[in-house]
Design an enzyme around this catalytic site. Structure first.
Site, PDB file in Angstrom:
ATOM      1  N   LYS A  13      51.457  -6.384  -7.464  1.00 47.84           N
ATOM      2  CA  LYS A  13      51.534  -5.219  -6.561  1.00 47.84           C
ATOM      3  C   LYS A  13      50.748  -5.443  -5.271  1.00 47.84           C
ATOM      4  O   LYS A  13      51.239  -5.182  -4.193  1.00 47.84           O
ATOM      5  CB  LYS A  13      50.962  -3.954  -7.246  1.00 47.84           C
ATOM      6  N   ARG A  88      50.003   7.498 -10.754  1.00 46.94           N
ATOM      7  CA  ARG A  88      49.892   6.744 -12.013  1.00 46.94           C
ATOM      8  C   ARG A  88      50.181   7.640 -13.216  1.00 46.94           C
ATOM      9  O   ARG A  88      50.229   7.157 -14.339  1.00 46.94           O
ATOM     10  CB  ARG A  88      48.453   6.231 -12.185  1.00 46.94           C
ATOM     11  N   ARG A 127      44.261 -15.515 -13.159  1.00 50.08           N
ATOM     12  CA  ARG A 127      43.483 -14.811 -12.130  1.00 50.08           C
ATOM     13  C   ARG A 127      41.998 -14.877 -12.507  1.00 50.08           C
ATOM     14  O   ARG A 127      41.139 -15.157 -11.680  1.00 50.08           O
ATOM     15  CB  ARG A 127      43.945 -13.350 -12.098  1.00 50.08           C
ATOM     16  N   ARG A 134      37.836  -9.063 -11.326  1.00 50.52           N
ATOM     17  CA  ARG A 134      37.125  -7.803 -11.132  1.00 50.52           C
ATOM     18  C   ARG A 134      36.562  -7.435 -12.500  1.00 50.52           C
ATOM     19  O   ARG A 134      36.989  -7.987 -13.515  1.00 50.52           O
ATOM     20  CB  ARG A 134      38.102  -6.707 -10.690  1.00 50.52           C
ATOM     21  N   ARG A 145      44.337  -1.753 -20.228  1.00 51.69           N
ATOM     22  CA  ARG A 145      45.046  -1.405 -18.985  1.00 51.69           C
ATOM     23  C   ARG A 145      46.566  -1.461 -19.197  1.00 51.69           C
ATOM     24  O   ARG A 145      47.306  -0.659 -18.650  1.00 51.69           O
ATOM     25  CB  ARG A 145      44.616  -2.337 -17.849  1.00 51.69           C
TER      26      ARG A 145
HETATM   27  P1  AMP Z   1      44.309  -0.982  -9.311  1.00 54.61           P
HETATM   28  O1  AMP Z   1      43.517  -1.676  -8.253  1.00 54.61           O
HETATM   29  O2  AMP Z   1      45.477  -0.222  -8.763  1.00 54.61           O
HETATM   30  O3  AMP Z   1      44.686  -1.892 -10.447  1.00 54.61           O
HETATM   31  O4  AMP Z   1      43.340   0.145  -9.935  1.00 54.61           O
HETATM   32  C1  AMP Z   1      42.150  -0.222 -10.571  1.00 54.61           C
HETATM   33  C2  AMP Z   1      41.639   0.949 -11.401  1.00 54.61           C
HETATM   34  O5  AMP Z   1      41.363   2.075 -10.560  1.00 54.61           O
HETATM   35  C3  AMP Z   1      42.611   1.479 -12.457  1.00 54.61           C
HETATM   36  O6  AMP Z   1      42.571   0.740 -13.662  1.00 54.61           O
HETATM   37  C4  AMP Z   1      42.084   2.915 -12.644  1.00 54.61           C
HETATM   38  O7  AMP Z   1      40.903   2.924 -13.415  1.00 54.61           O
HETATM   39  C5  AMP Z   1      41.707   3.294 -11.220  1.00 54.61           C
HETATM   40  N1  AMP Z   1      42.863   3.889 -10.496  1.00 54.61           N
HETATM   41  C6  AMP Z   1      43.549   3.364  -9.445  1.00 54.61           C
HETATM   42  N2  AMP Z   1      44.530   4.177  -9.049  1.00 54.61           N
HETATM   43  C7  AMP Z   1      44.487   5.248  -9.871  1.00 54.61           C
HETATM   44  C8  AMP Z   1      45.271   6.433  -9.995  1.00 54.61           C
HETATM   45  N3  AMP Z   1      46.318   6.677  -9.180  1.00 54.61           N
HETATM   46  N4  AMP Z   1      44.921   7.320 -10.977  1.00 54.61           N
HETATM   47  C9  AMP Z   1      43.881   7.100 -11.794  1.00 54.61           C
HETATM   48  N5  AMP Z   1      43.118   5.999 -11.748  1.00 54.61           N
HETATM   49  C10 AMP Z   1      43.412   5.074 -10.804  1.00 54.61           C
END
Ligand code: AMP
Length: 198
Positions: A13, A88, A127, A134, A145
């Site tokens: 993404k 999400r 990764r 991270r 996840r």
């Molecule tokens: P990402 O960088 O999109 O993989 O997001 C990393 C983490 O941030 C996710 O695993 C969630 O813990 C939190 N997060 C990101 N976007 C959302 C969202 N729209 N709703 C809830 N938690 C989010």
């Protein structure tokens, strides 16, 4: 055009969103990035979100909707934007629909990046080995996840398919190959929107 990216962790993404942002010339809104930044700044909101992020859980809907709403109010989003990691949950999708209806805007296209789970696990392991890791890329957090994606985020695909907004893209291949498929879906949708009766 307002575009939403949906895909499990490891689907690419972030990489594809960066490319599409350049192509469309609209802002890239990554809620994960915004939450990590809030965490790094040590704000109250960031500290609250960190508890969920580090365990691979979703941050509370109300918190995420609030930061997205603030961002969407900025004038640079008027021509559209690219959502990466939002919505999400179905509840977040409803909040977004309400916000867009109230501001006379609409979703242009929802792009699903589709990758078989076996390949996702290989990509996430690579990764982590490359040191791009991270906290939430820790091997023990990844199954969580993926489960959260399946249970809470995947139902959005049906939601947007029913609204005729979903384009499913095969995200296996080189970044260039995948981007070409995305670009074609975007161009097709742009033409459809331009030809719509006013
Ligand atoms: P990402 O960088 O999109 O993989 O997001 C990393 C983490 O941030 C996710 O695993 C969630 O813990 C939190 N997060 C990101 N976007 C959302 C969202 N729209 N709703 C809830 N938690 C989010």
């Amino acid at each position: 055009m307002l575009v939403i990216f949906i895909g499990p962790p490891g689907a690419g993404k972030g990489t594809q969103a960066n490319r599409l942002t350049d192509y469309l010339g609209t802002p890239h809104i990554s809620t994960g990035e915004m939450l990590r930044q809030a965490q790094a700044e040590g704000s109250e909101l960031g500290m609250l979100a960190a508890k969920y992020i580090d365990q691979g859980q979703l941050a509370p809907d109300a918190l995420v909707v609030k930061i997205v709403g603030k961002r969407l109010d900025q004038p640079d989003c008027l021509r559209g934007c690219l959502f990466d990691g939002f919505p999400r949950t179905i509840s977040q999708a409803h909040s977004l629909d309400d916000y867009l209806a109230a501001t006379n805007r609409e979703i242009g296209l929802v792009i699903e990046l589709s990758v078989p789970e076996k390949i996702l696990l290989e990509r996430l392991a690579a990764r982590s080995e490359r040191g791009e890791r991270r906290v939430d890329d820790a091997p023990e957090t990844i199954p969580n996840r993926l489960r959260v994606y399946r249970n809470q985020t995947a139902p959005l695909l049906e939601y947007y398919r029913d609204k005729n907004l979903l384009a499913t893209i095969d995200a296996v291949g080189s970044p260039d190959e995948v981007f070409e498929r995305i670009r074609q879906a975007i161009d097709k949708r742009e033409k459809e929107m331009a030809n719509r009766p006013k």
